[in-house]
Every structure is written in structure tokens, then in C-alpha cells.
Design a protein around this motif. Structure first.
Motif, PDB file in Angstrom:
ATOM      1  N   HIS A   1       0.862  -1.172   0.000  1.00  0.00           N
ATOM      2  CA  HIS A   1       0.000   0.000   0.000  1.00  0.00           C
ATOM      3  C   HIS A   1       0.905   1.232   0.000  1.00  0.00           C
TER       4      HIS A   1
ATOM      5  N   CYS B   1     -10.737   6.864  -1.205  1.00  0.00           N
ATOM      6  CA  CYS B   1      -9.646   6.341  -0.388  1.00  0.00           C
ATOM      7  C   CYS B   1      -9.219   7.416   0.592  1.00  0.00           C
TER       8      CYS B   1
ATOM      9  N   HIS C   1      -6.087   9.463  -0.113  1.00  0.00           N
ATOM     10  CA  HIS C   1      -5.852   9.973  -1.464  1.00  0.00           C
ATOM     11  C   HIS C   1      -5.136  11.322  -1.520  1.00  0.00           C
TER      12      HIS C   1
ATOM     13  N   CYS D   1      -1.440  10.581  -1.216  1.00  0.00           N
ATOM     14  CA  CYS D   1      -0.881   9.455  -1.960  1.00  0.00           C
ATOM     15  C   CYS D   1      -0.204   9.908  -3.249  1.00  0.00           C
TER      16      CYS D   1
ATOM     17  N   CYS E   1      -9.729   7.103  -7.059  1.00  0.00           N
ATOM     18  CA  CYS E   1      -9.412   7.100  -5.626  1.00  0.00           C
ATOM     19  C   CYS E   1     -10.172   8.191  -4.878  1.00  0.00           C
TER      20      CYS E   1
ATOM     21  N   CYS F   1      -6.248  -1.062  -1.797  1.00  0.00           N
ATOM     22  CA  CYS F   1      -5.776   0.018  -2.669  1.00  0.00           C
ATOM     23  C   CYS F   1      -6.172  -0.266  -4.107  1.00  0.00           C
ATOM     24  N   HIS F   2      -6.612   0.769  -4.800  1.00  0.00           N
ATOM     25  CA  HIS F   2      -7.032   0.619  -6.198  1.00  0.00           C
ATOM     26  C   HIS F   2      -5.887   0.183  -7.110  1.00  0.00           C
TER      27      HIS F   2
HETATM   28  S1  SF4 Z   1      -6.460   3.714  -3.449  1.00  0.00           S
HETATM   29 FE1  SF4 Z   1      -4.306   3.354  -3.424  1.00  0.00          FE
HETATM   30  S2  SF4 Z   1      -3.542   4.552  -5.081  1.00  0.00           S
HETATM   31 FE2  SF4 Z   1      -5.553   5.309  -4.665  1.00  0.00          FE
HETATM   32  S3  SF4 Z   1      -5.215   6.955  -3.266  1.00  0.00           S
HETATM   33 FE3  SF4 Z   1      -5.615   5.190  -2.040  1.00  0.00          FE
HETATM   34  S4  SF4 Z   1      -3.649   4.414  -1.638  1.00  0.00           S
HETATM   35 FE4  SF4 Z   1      -3.377   5.805  -3.273  1.00  0.00          FE
END
Ligand code: SF4
Lengths: 328, 310
Positions: A252, A289, A292, A295, A302, A319-320
Motif C-alpha cells: 500500500h 480512499c 488519497h 498518496c 481514488c 488500494c485501487h
Molecule cells: S487507493 Fe491506493 S492509489 Fe488510490 S489513493 Fe488510495 S492508496 Fe493511493
């Protein structure tokens, strides 16, 4: 042979309701702990680690803390719905908790021996005579490295490390199935930290106690734990075996960031590499997320859709990036 | 521990000396000639001068002070200017009256205030807690003399159940004691509640809960001793002060205690009686303080270890 599940948490949500706002402390945590296993819970302050532990003990602050969703089974007992009487029997016997600050977690006006004795009196009254209990106090004190003769002394006569040993003695006196250790060494000197941890590891093996070790020290986790969960904003964003987390390929982005944040002595990094930004405000969590806005790999999706758990063997990442559907 | 008590008792000597000196000086600087007081308005200048000489009033201030102390140590506190009786005979019959009043007043306050304070804290925000807090707040805000008068009106005049002023037998003590209790009890209740609330938020209480202890056990075994320390200080202080005389209550109920004696002696410039009463009050306050400190050390081992070291 399949090991028995000691602790099962599914989709746990916990909120703290205050007059000003609702704090979303835990937002859908799934965790399992097998008998005798050690799970590390890592994350920054406010990630919901302590709240999760308190929920397991049924010790959320009254009126303020509430489980709003989810299930929690400890050794087959539905902790969330169990009556207080049943929880009382469980606390200290099935599960014990060690708190962060040993300086304040012992009662200043009661001799340490009596504080250990109390937990035996509460749970073993029908199984042990008084002299057996006294003998057990001596034994457990010696086990944590304190001469039994000191049991009549008061907490202020002990150093911080010694106090934490007493706290551990209290927690282990009834040989619980699960030990929750909330940053047990953070408040101690570095040299003492190592001693106390080593002792906890040995004792845990001897008694075959499962342990949830809450910490923000990744080094400690590597030394002691079987599995590791990384928590962020009330969610477990990544969980797996120590190998998955420390040597695995996929991570992640938050975990990658955390590892970037510990100085590596073997590599010549110029400066620390902390994660940009702060933990989101738990009263106003971001959509999609929760990581996000910090990230480095953030995608459009996300920002709107919360990522699902993607599991590969023993390793789960929320996580995507690893979601095949999204990547298509 | 014994050494500590001995030391503290010895320390009371300089304190009492200091108080007596300051008092002596204050009396010295207040206007009014004792000889004139004793002889009355009609006395001639010669008579007054003669008496002054006889009483040693013409001597130097320090000489007189030392003489006073030397006499006092031997139990002779002089004679009252007002009645001509020995001061000891004036003060001693008064003291038990005040002692009884203060003791029953405090005892009532403690017996009612502490348990209700605990219940109030444990059941915070409950109806009972609200009722208790509001009552306590009201009682602390009511002036003592007014409460005393109202009680007197109701129980002595209207209902005729209790005597209003007479302390010849125990029924006479009821109204003054109840009045005295009310205010102190309210303060004790509020203090117990707040220290208890503070204590049950401590980490060691959480540890106790994590052991599986019941609320009852937590309150009585873990929280109470820690929570009571400040309350004990307050009780001790209040009791010490009240032993020196509960002036307002003694005036309202015309109780012949230390407080009313002091007021009279101030008004009549009866300085020997005044000095003796204040010194007795100071001595009592000192004793009560010492007792509180000893009690403290039995409750809190940290304090005990300090005493033993010190
Ligand atoms: S899903 Fe993964 S890639 Fe997307 S913002 Fe969250 S942590 Fe980052």
C-alpha cells in the motif's frame, strides 16, 4: 492443522460522540488473531489502534464511545453485545491489556503485590487458595524479573521499566489467551525497551498467549510479530505476514511511505523521507480512499470510490492500484 | 513516624510564640488603657497610675511580653479585665461547647457529604447527580446566618420542636449543628464529587477495569483513597478553624462558645482573654493539621516515605 481463531473482528466501526462533533475513530476494521499468534498493529497516532484494542476489551469510554457497526468475537464471545457481567469475567482472564504509560497505570496507594493479587482474586477465587495465589504472585514477579520480596513496595519505589514489568505481571497473572499491548515500551528508555520486549516475547511463548502489539515502531514489529496490520484513518490498509510486509514486492502506498519514514542506516539517504501531509481529521474524513490527498499514486477513482481489500495468499492490501478491475 | 510527630509538635512552639508576639504587639497598639477599663470612667488619674504601676503596665514592651510568656507557660494567662476572673476560668468552660458544635457539625458534614459526593460522581449526569449538585450549590450560596435564622423560625418558633438558643442539654445543639453542617456538607459534597470524577479518569482506574474489577470495587478499592486526599485537607482545615469558634453561628443561636467569647473580649478590650482564646485556637488548628498529615501518610505511601526521609 488449522489453528483456532481466537479473535475475529469484522467490519468494525467505532465512533466517539462529543458535543462538538462525531469522531470516526474506527471505520471498517477486519482482523483475525489465531491462538498463540502475535499481530502487530502499526500506524500513526490517531489511526484507531488503541480504539480497536479498547473495543476488544469492551472498555470504550461510556456514553462517548460507541460501536456503530460490525462484529467482534473473542474466544467465541460476542463482545459488543455481551452483558457487563460477562465482560468482567473476560477482562483480565481471557484478555488483558497493557497500557502505554507505566508511570500512571499502577495505583499509587496499593502495594504492587496486592495489585497483582487482585486480578487473581477476581478470576481464580474458586480455583486457588489464598496461599496459592500469594505463591503465584511471587512466581509471576520473578518471571518478569522482579524479586518477589519487593511485592510489598509501592509503585513510586519502582523505575519506569520496573513498573511496566509489574503491569505485564498483572496482565499475565491469569494466563490470558490474548494480550493487548498498547505501545508497551514507548514511554521507556531505549535500552529498557529492548529488555522489556524480549521479556514479553519469552513470556508469551511460555504461556502460549496470543498478542496484539500496538506500536509505531516498525523495528519492534519485525522482531516480535508473526503478522502485521498497517492502520490508517481507522482502517487496516494492509495486512500480512512479517515477510509480506517487510520483503514483499507489493505495498500500500501508505506502507511504502511509513518505511520511507524510518531512517535506514545501511543506505546513505541524505534526509528523512516522511509522508507529506497530515492524517485526515477524523471528524471529516475524505471521500473515496482516505489516503488519497497524501498518496503519490492517486488516481481519479481514488477520490470517489473507496478501495476494496485485494487479497493474495496471506497478504491483503486496500488500494485501487492492485485492483485488476480498476487497472483494466 | 514517631520522630516525625515529635518534630512537628516541637515546631508548634515557635509558631505559638510567633502568634503570641504578633498578638501582643497588636493589643499594644490598639488604643485603650487597661487600667482605665478596669477602674471605669469615674477613676481619678492617681488611681489609674497606681493600678498601672501595680499591673506592670509601665514596663517596657519586651519586658511585659517575656513576662506574659513566662506566666503563660506556667498556665497563668492573667485575669480578665472585664470580669476579674482568671482567664483560664473564662476560657475553659467555653471550649467544650465549641468543640461539641464543631465536632458534630463536621461529623454530620462528612457522613452525609462524602457518600453523596461519591454517588453523584459515579452516576454523573443522572437525575440524582443533578439534584445533589443543585442542592449543594444552593447550600453553599446561602449565608449561614440567614439559614440559621430560618431554621430557628421554623423549628423553634413555628413548630416549637427545638429550643432556639439554649445549649443546656443536647437538643439545643441540634439547630446550630445542622446550620453548621449544611454549608460544610455542601462543600465536601462538591469536592468529593469533583475529585472522584477526576480520579476515575486516571490510567490506573482503567488498568483496574481491564483486570475485570466491578465498578463498586473500583470506586471503593482504587478510587476512594486517592480521591479523598484533598477532601481530608479541607475537612481538617475547616474543623481547625471552627474549633477557634464559629462566630456567626454562636451569635445567631447565642451559644456561649469560643467565638462569642472572642467577639466580646475584642469589643470590651479584654486583651488577656482575647490572647488566650486566639492561642488556644491556634494550638487546636496546629493539632488538627498534624492529625491530618498523619492521616495523609496512612493513605498515601508516597507522602509517608517523604516524612520518614525528612
Ligand atoms: S487507493 Fe491506493 S492509489 Fe488510490 S489513493 Fe488510495 S492508496 Fe493511493
Amino acid at each position: 492443522m488449522e489453528k483456532k481463531k481466537l479473535l475475529e473482528i469484522r467490519n468494525l466501526h467505532v465512533q466517539y460522540k462529543t458535543d462538538e462533533a462525531i469522531v470516526h475513530a474506527v471505520n471498517g476494521v477486519d482482523l483475525c488473531v489465531d491462538e498463540g499468534e502475535t499481530l502487530g498493529l502499526v500506524g500513526e497516532t490517531g489511526a484507531g489502534k488503541t480504539t480497536t484494542a479498547l473495543t476488544i476489551m469492551g472498555l470504550l469510554p461510556e456514553r462517548v464511545g460507541q460501536v456503530t457497526e460490525g462484529e467482534l468475537y473473542l474466544n467465541g464471545v460476542d463482545v459488543i453485545h455481551a452483558p457487563e457481567g460477562q465482560l468482567k469475567m473476560m477482562r483480565g482472564a481471557t484478555a488483558s491489556m497493557i497500557f502505554q504509560d507505566p508511570m500512571t497505570s499502577l495505583n499509587p496507594v496499593i502495594p504492587v503485590g496486592d495489585q497483582i493479587l487482585e486480578v487473581l482474586e477476581l478470576h481464580k477465587k474458586d480455583k486457588m487458595s489464598h496461599s496459592e495465589m500469594e505463591a503465584r504472585v511471587d512466581q509471576i514477579l520473578e518471571m518478569v524479573g522482579i524479586p518477589a520480596a519487593r511485592k510489598t513496595e509501592y509503585p513510586h519505589q519502582f523505575s519506569g521499566g520496573m513498573k511496566q514489568r509489574v503491569v505485564i505481571a498483572i496482565a499475565l497473572a491469569c494466563e490470558p489467551l490474548l494480550l493487548l499491548a498498547d505501545e508497551p515500551t514507548t514511554a521507556l528508555d531505549v535500552t529498557i525497551q529492548a529488555q522489556v520486549l524480549e521479556m514479553m516475547r519469552t513470556l508469551k511463548k511460555e504461556l502460549n498467549t496470543a498478542m496484539v502489539l500496538i506500536t509505531h515502531d516498525l523495528g519492534v514489529v519485525a522482531r516480535i510479530c508473526d503478522r502485521v496490520g498497517i492502520m490508517y484513518a481507522g482502517e487496516v490498509v494492509e495486512i500480512g505476514t512479517v515477510e509480506d510486509i517487510y520483503t514483499g514486492e507489493k505495498h500500500h502506498p501508505y506502507t511504502t511511505g511509513l518505511f520511507g519514514a524510518i531512517p535506514d542506516l545501511t543506505k546513505k539517504t541524505r534526509r528523512l523521507n516522511p509522508i507529506d501531509g497530515l492524517m485526515p481529521d477524523p471528524t471529516r474524513l475524505p471521500s473515496g480512499c482516505k489516503f488519497h490527498d497524501r498518496c503519490p499514486h492517486c488516481m481519479e477513482i481514488c477520490k470517489t470510490a473507496p478501495p476494496q481489500d485485494i487479497t493474495e495468499g496471506s497478504h491483503t492490501i486496500k488500494c485501487h492500484l492492485y485492483d485488476k478491475e480498476v487497472q483494466k | 513516624m514517631l520522630k516525625f510527630v515529635g518534630k512537628r509538635l516541637l515546631m508548634m512552639i515557635p509558631v505559638l510564640l510567633g502568634i503570641s508576639f504578633v498578638l501582643f504587639a497588636i493589643v499594644e497598639f490598639t488604643p485603650g488603657d487597661p487600667a482605665q477599663l478596669i477602674l471605669g470612667e469615674g477613676a481619678t488619674r492617681e488611681e489609674i497610675e497606681e493600678l498601672r504601676e501595680e499591673m506592670g503596665l509601665n514596663d517596657n514592651f519586651f519586658v511585659r511580653y517575656v513576662r506574659y510568656v513566662v506566666d503563660a507557660v506556667q498556665g497563668n494567662f492573667g485575669t480578665s479585665y472585664r470580669t476579674g476572673k482568671s482567664v483560664v476560668d473564662e476560657v475553659l468552660p467555653r471550649f467544650p461547647v465549641t468543640l461539641r458544635l464543631a465536632f458534630f457539625g463536621i461529623a454530620g458534614a462528612v457522613i452525609i457529604g462524602i457518600p453523596i459526593g461519591i454517588i453523584s460522581a459515579v452516576k454523573q449526569y443522572s437525575k440524582l447527580d443533578m439534584v445533589c449538585t443543585i442542592t449543594a450549590l444552593t447550600l453553599t450560596s446561602i449565608p449561614t446566618f440567614w439559614l440559621g435564622l430560618m431554621l430557628m423560625l421554623l423549628f423553634a418558633l413555628k413548630l416549637g420542636w427545638l429550643p432556639a438558643t439554649n445549649v443546656e442539654n443536647w437538643t439545643g445543639y441540634i439547630l446550630p449543628c445542622v446550620t453548621l453542617t449544611a454549608g460544610t456538607m455542601a462543600m465536601i459534597l462538591r469536592m468529593t464529587r469533583s475529585t472522584m470524577l477526576e480520579t476515575i479518569r486516571q490510567d490506573y482506574i482503567r488498568t483496574a477495569r481491564a483486570k475485570g474489577a466491578s465498578t463498586r470495587r473500583i470506586v471503593f478499592k482504587h478510587a476512594l483513597r486517592n480521591a479523598l486526599l484533598p477532601v481530608i485537607t479541607y475537612v481538617g482545615m475547616t474543623f481547625g478553624i471552627q474549633l477557634g469558634g464559629t462566630v456567626i453561628i454562636e451569635s445567631v443561636f447565642s451559644v456561649p462558645g469560643m467565638g462569642s467569647l472572642m467577639i466580646t473580649s475584642i469589643r470590651m478590650k479584654d486583651s488577656p482573654v482575647l490572647m488566650a482564646s486566639v492561642l488556644l485556637a491556634a494550638f487546636c488548628a496546629g493539632l488538627v493539621n498534624l492529625f491530618v498529615d498523619i492521616l495523609y501518610s496512612y493513605i498515601d505511601p508516597r507522602i509517608k516515605s517523604q516524612y520518614v526521609k525528612g
